[in-house]
Scaffold this motif. Structure first.
Motif, PDB file in Angstrom:
ATOM      1  N   ASP A   1       0.811  -1.227   0.000  1.00  0.00           N
ATOM      2  CA  ASP A   1       0.000   0.000   0.000  1.00  0.00           C
ATOM      3  C   ASP A   1       0.844   1.277   0.000  1.00  0.00           C
ATOM      4  OD1 ASP A   1       0.859   0.098   2.608  1.00  0.00           O
ATOM      5  OD2 ASP A   1      -1.133  -0.145   3.520  1.00  0.00           O
ATOM      6  N   SER A   2       2.179   1.121  -0.130  1.00  0.00           N
ATOM      7  CA  SER A   2       2.999   2.312  -0.362  1.00  0.00           C
ATOM      8  C   SER A   2       2.919   2.742  -1.829  1.00  0.00           C
ATOM      9  CB  SER A   2       4.465   2.037  -0.056  1.00  0.00           C
ATOM     10  OG  SER A   2       4.599   1.521   1.210  1.00  0.00           O
ATOM     11  N   TYR A   3       2.510   1.815  -2.690  1.00  0.00           N
ATOM     12  CA  TYR A   3       2.318   2.154  -4.115  1.00  0.00           C
ATOM     13  C   TYR A   3       1.275   3.280  -4.230  1.00  0.00           C
ATOM     14  CZ  TYR A   3       0.361   1.453  -8.857  1.00  0.00           C
ATOM     15  OH  TYR A   3      -0.121   1.645 -10.139  1.00  0.00           O
ATOM     16  N   VAL A   4       1.585   4.337  -4.974  1.00  0.00           N
ATOM     17  CA  VAL A   4       0.657   5.486  -5.050  1.00  0.00           C
ATOM     18  C   VAL A   4      -0.703   5.079  -5.613  1.00  0.00           C
ATOM     19  CG1 VAL A   4       2.401   7.302  -5.229  1.00  0.00           C
ATOM     20  CG2 VAL A   4       1.518   6.232  -7.317  1.00  0.00           C
ATOM     21  N   GLY A   5      -0.711   4.079  -6.490  1.00  0.00           N
ATOM     22  CA  GLY A   5      -1.981   3.550  -7.004  1.00  0.00           C
ATOM     23  C   GLY A   5      -2.470   4.276  -8.241  1.00  0.00           C
ATOM     24  N   PRO A   6      -3.341   3.601  -8.999  1.00  0.00           N
ATOM     25  CA  PRO A   6      -3.803   4.157 -10.274  1.00  0.00           C
ATOM     26  C   PRO A   6      -4.549   5.486 -10.159  1.00  0.00           C
ATOM     27  CG  PRO A   6      -4.968   2.108  -9.710  1.00  0.00           C
ATOM     28  CD  PRO A   6      -3.822   2.231  -8.766  1.00  0.00           C
ATOM     29  N   ALA A   7      -5.331   5.682  -9.095  1.00  0.00           N
ATOM     30  CA  ALA A   7      -6.099   6.934  -9.007  1.00  0.00           C
ATOM     31  C   ALA A   7      -5.160   8.139  -8.916  1.00  0.00           C
ATOM     32  CB  ALA A   7      -7.035   6.898  -7.800  1.00  0.00           C
ATOM     33  N   ALA A   8      -4.102   8.013  -8.097  1.00  0.00           N
ATOM     34  CA  ALA A   8      -3.153   9.126  -7.971  1.00  0.00           C
ATOM     35  C   ALA A   8      -2.447   9.381  -9.301  1.00  0.00           C
ATOM     36  CB  ALA A   8      -2.134   8.817  -6.874  1.00  0.00           C
ATOM     37  N   ILE A   9      -2.174   8.306 -10.057  1.00  0.00           N
ATOM     38  CA  ILE A   9      -1.487   8.499 -11.346  1.00  0.00           C
ATOM     39  C   ILE A   9      -2.434   9.153 -12.351  1.00  0.00           C
ATOM     40  CG2 ILE A   9      -0.159   7.363 -13.171  1.00  0.00           C
ATOM     41  CD1 ILE A   9       0.482   5.113 -11.173  1.00  0.00           C
ATOM     42  N   VAL A  10      -3.701   8.761 -12.319  1.00  0.00           N
ATOM     43  CA  VAL A  10      -4.699   9.403 -13.197  1.00  0.00           C
ATOM     44  C   VAL A  10      -4.778  10.896 -12.888  1.00  0.00           C
ATOM     45  CG1 VAL A  10      -7.217   9.613 -13.503  1.00  0.00           C
ATOM     46  CG2 VAL A  10      -6.114   7.382 -13.743  1.00  0.00           C
ATOM     47  N   GLN A  11      -4.797  11.233 -11.613  1.00  0.00           N
ATOM     48  CA  GLN A  11      -4.873  12.652 -11.224  1.00  0.00           C
ATOM     49  C   GLN A  11      -3.590  13.393 -11.615  1.00  0.00           C
ATOM     50  OE1 GLN A  11      -7.200  14.599  -9.811  1.00  0.00           O
ATOM     51  NE2 GLN A  11      -8.786  13.024  -9.795  1.00  0.00           N
ATOM     52  N   ALA A  12      -2.448  12.718 -11.510  1.00  0.00           N
ATOM     53  CA  ALA A  12      -1.188  13.339 -11.938  1.00  0.00           C
ATOM     54  C   ALA A  12      -1.217  13.587 -13.442  1.00  0.00           C
ATOM     55  CB  ALA A  12      -0.017  12.440 -11.565  1.00  0.00           C
ATOM     56  N   HIS A  13      -1.721  12.608 -14.189  1.00  0.00           N
ATOM     57  CA  HIS A  13      -1.834  12.731 -15.650  1.00  0.00           C
ATOM     58  C   HIS A  13      -2.629  13.976 -16.020  1.00  0.00           C
ATOM     59  CE1 HIS A  13      -3.637  11.877 -19.622  1.00  0.00           C
ATOM     60  NE2 HIS A  13      -2.676  10.994 -19.832  1.00  0.00           N
ATOM     61  N   ARG A  14      -3.703  14.206 -15.276  1.00  0.00           N
ATOM     62  CA  ARG A  14      -4.580  15.353 -15.580  1.00  0.00           C
ATOM     63  C   ARG A  14      -3.798  16.688 -15.542  1.00  0.00           C
ATOM     64  NH1 ARG A  14      -5.628  19.613 -15.325  1.00  0.00           N
ATOM     65  NH2 ARG A  14      -7.532  20.813 -15.011  1.00  0.00           N
ATOM     66  N   PHE A  15      -2.783  16.781 -14.660  1.00  0.00           N
ATOM     67  CA  PHE A  15      -2.016  18.036 -14.573  1.00  0.00           C
ATOM     68  C   PHE A  15      -0.714  17.983 -15.375  1.00  0.00           C
ATOM     69  CE2 PHE A  15      -4.847  18.276 -10.937  1.00  0.00           C
ATOM     70  CZ  PHE A  15      -5.366  19.550 -11.116  1.00  0.00           C
ATOM     71  N   ILE A  16      -0.081  16.807 -15.451  1.00  0.00           N
ATOM     72  CA  ILE A  16       1.194  16.696 -16.175  1.00  0.00           C
ATOM     73  C   ILE A  16       1.022  17.143 -17.630  1.00  0.00           C
ATOM     74  CG2 ILE A  16       2.786  14.974 -17.172  1.00  0.00           C
ATOM     75  CD1 ILE A  16       2.527  13.449 -14.463  1.00  0.00           C
ATOM     76  N   PHE A  17      -0.118  16.777 -18.236  1.00  0.00           N
ATOM     77  CA  PHE A  17      -0.305  17.080 -19.660  1.00  0.00           C
ATOM     78  C   PHE A  17      -1.146  18.337 -19.896  1.00  0.00           C
ATOM     79  CE2 PHE A  17       0.696  12.531 -19.445  1.00  0.00           C
ATOM     80  CZ  PHE A  17       1.839  12.547 -20.225  1.00  0.00           C
ATOM     81  N   ASP A  18      -1.361  19.116 -18.835  1.00  0.00           N
ATOM     82  CA  ASP A  18      -2.098  20.380 -18.968  1.00  0.00           C
ATOM     83  C   ASP A  18      -1.103  21.459 -19.398  1.00  0.00           C
ATOM     84  OD1 ASP A  18      -3.416  22.824 -18.551  1.00  0.00           O
ATOM     85  OD2 ASP A  18      -4.661  21.975 -16.967  1.00  0.00           O
ATOM     86  N   SER A  19      -1.348  22.077 -20.563  1.00  0.00           N
ATOM     87  CA  SER A  19      -0.390  23.048 -21.121  1.00  0.00           C
ATOM     88  C   SER A  19      -0.186  24.258 -20.208  1.00  0.00           C
ATOM     89  CB  SER A  19      -0.889  23.516 -22.499  1.00  0.00           C
ATOM     90  OG  SER A  19      -2.192  24.057 -22.366  1.00  0.00           O
ATOM     91  N   ARG A  20      -1.091  24.492 -19.255  1.00  0.00           N
ATOM     92  CA  ARG A  20      -0.982  25.676 -18.387  1.00  0.00           C
ATOM     93  C   ARG A  20      -0.137  25.396 -17.144  1.00  0.00           C
ATOM     94  NH1 ARG A  20      -7.361  25.842 -17.942  1.00  0.00           N
ATOM     95  NH2 ARG A  20      -6.765  23.698 -17.421  1.00  0.00           N
ATOM     96  N   ASP A  21       0.198  24.135 -16.910  1.00  0.00           N
ATOM     97  CA  ASP A  21       0.870  23.752 -15.672  1.00  0.00           C
ATOM     98  C   ASP A  21       2.385  23.684 -15.874  1.00  0.00           C
ATOM     99  OD1 ASP A  21       0.253  22.335 -12.858  1.00  0.00           O
ATOM    100  OD2 ASP A  21       1.959  21.330 -13.824  1.00  0.00           O
ATOM    101  N   GLN A  22       3.145  23.996 -14.802  1.00  0.00           N
ATOM    102  CA  GLN A  22       4.607  23.996 -14.919  1.00  0.00           C
ATOM    103  C   GLN A  22       5.301  23.051 -13.932  1.00  0.00           C
ATOM    104  OE1 GLN A  22       5.282  28.202 -14.359  1.00  0.00           O
ATOM    105  NE2 GLN A  22       5.325  28.586 -16.567  1.00  0.00           N
ATOM    106  N   ALA A  23       4.534  22.138 -13.324  1.00  0.00           N
ATOM    107  CA  ALA A  23       5.146  21.282 -12.288  1.00  0.00           C
ATOM    108  C   ALA A  23       5.194  19.813 -12.686  1.00  0.00           C
ATOM    109  CB  ALA A  23       4.396  21.453 -10.974  1.00  0.00           C
ATOM    110  N   ALA A  24       5.209  19.549 -13.997  1.00  0.00           N
ATOM    111  CA  ALA A  24       5.239  18.143 -14.432  1.00  0.00           C
ATOM    112  C   ALA A  24       6.464  17.422 -13.872  1.00  0.00           C
ATOM    113  CB  ALA A  24       5.222  18.078 -15.960  1.00  0.00           C
ATOM    114  N   ASP A  25       7.615  18.110 -13.854  1.00  0.00           N
ATOM    115  CA  ASP A  25       8.847  17.445 -13.376  1.00  0.00           C
ATOM    116  C   ASP A  25       8.712  17.002 -11.924  1.00  0.00           C
ATOM    117  OD1 ASP A  25       9.928  17.776 -15.820  1.00  0.00           O
ATOM    118  OD2 ASP A  25      11.257  19.448 -15.267  1.00  0.00           O
TER     119      ASP A  25
END
Ligand code: SF4
Ligand code: F3S
Ligand code: FES
Length: 259
Positions: free
Chosen positions: A170-194
């Motif tokens: 349960d230390s694995y962040v899990g699919p929901a957290a990755i889905v939520q990260a995806h939503r911001f990583i690929f948002d052209s307005r966001d600068q914190a993908a790294d």
């Protein structure tokens, strides 16, 4: 028809361990939703039955349960999922979602899930000032389309709690957290993908996903969860811009929906 419910019960104040309890309901319709029947049990037979629910319309994500062995939202699933309309009886087993501590009956402690969610910084981060004309930060329909699917997440945890990698660790962040990260990583307005990719590139990040695929059919919003995880993994290895260009090319090849 008659419905026979088998429900996993647990009250930490008096039970040493969880147990199963049966309830029978008469005059159940094929179009009844499981959440309505749980209400009938609570209101007509046992007021101590405890479960989370709020919107009753598949929007808030609070009533994820394991129903007949599958993660579902109790407010979205109809009795006819489990029996023919002319059946005389239906059997429905309800238990808490797996991998999170049970607090009482069908209620689990969501804090470990939300702690993983917070770790991926689920909000827009930018040092750019807002446009001077007072409008919102704009982007093209194409830029928006790249992460459209992952904006639909309602944080119900059906995906994460159906994932064997999460059950095992349960230390694995899990699919929901990755889905939520995806939503911001690929948002052209966001600068914190790294920053997010650093979290997801760590040992308990996206690589704990072994592409088992339980998460995708579990999602009540029909988000392509495993695909989103694959895109995040590719962004860790090849960079966000590589994935963005690939997605733009894919979108160009996708025929527009008919009017
Ligand atoms: Fe629920 Fe789907 Fe979001 Fe997972 S991705 S938390 S299953 S809405
Ligand atoms: Fe788990 Fe889904 Fe990956 S079920 S292993 S997160 S594809
Ligand atoms: Fe809100 Fe089911 S009660 S999603």
């Amino acid at each position: 028809m008659k419905a026979i419910f088998r429900i996993r019960r647990y009250n930490p104040e008096k039970d040493k361990k969880p147990y199963w309890q049966e309830f029978t309901l008469e005059d159940v319709l094929p179009t009844d939703r499981v959440v309505e029947l749980l209400h009938r049990i609570k209101w007509e037979q046992d007021g101590t039955l405890t479960f989370r629910r709020s919107c009753a319309h598949g929007v808030c994500g609070s009533d994820a349960m394991r129903i007949n062995g599958v993660n579902l939202l109790a407010c979205k699933v109809l009795v006819r999922t489990f029996a023919r309309d002319d059946a005389e009886e239906v059997k429905i087993q309800v238990e808490p979602i797996l991998g999170l501590p049970v607090l009482k009956d069908l209620i689990v402690d969501m804090e470990p899930f939300f702690s993983h969610y917070r770790a991926i910084l689920p909000y827009l981060i930018t040092s750019e000032p807002p446009p001077a004309d007072g409008r919102e930060r704009r982007q093209s329909p194409q830029e928006r389309a790249i992460f459209d699917d992952t904006t639909k997440c309602i944080l119900c945890a059906c995906c994460t709690t159906s994932c064997p990698s999460f059950w095992a660790n349960d230390s694995y962040v899990g699919p929901a957290a990755i889905v939520q990260a995806h939503r911001f990583i690929f948002d052209s307005r966001d600068q914190a993908a790294d920053q997010r990719l650093n979290v997801l590139g760590a040992p308990d990040g996206a690589w704990r996903c072994r592409t088992i695929f339980n998460c995708t059919p579990a999602c009540p919003r029909e988000i392509k969860v495993t695909q989103a995880i694959g895109e995040v993994k590719l962004a860790i290895v090849r960079g966000v811009e590589h994935v963005r260009q690939q997605k733009i090319a894919d979108l160009k090849e996708t025929p527009a929906p008919e009017e």
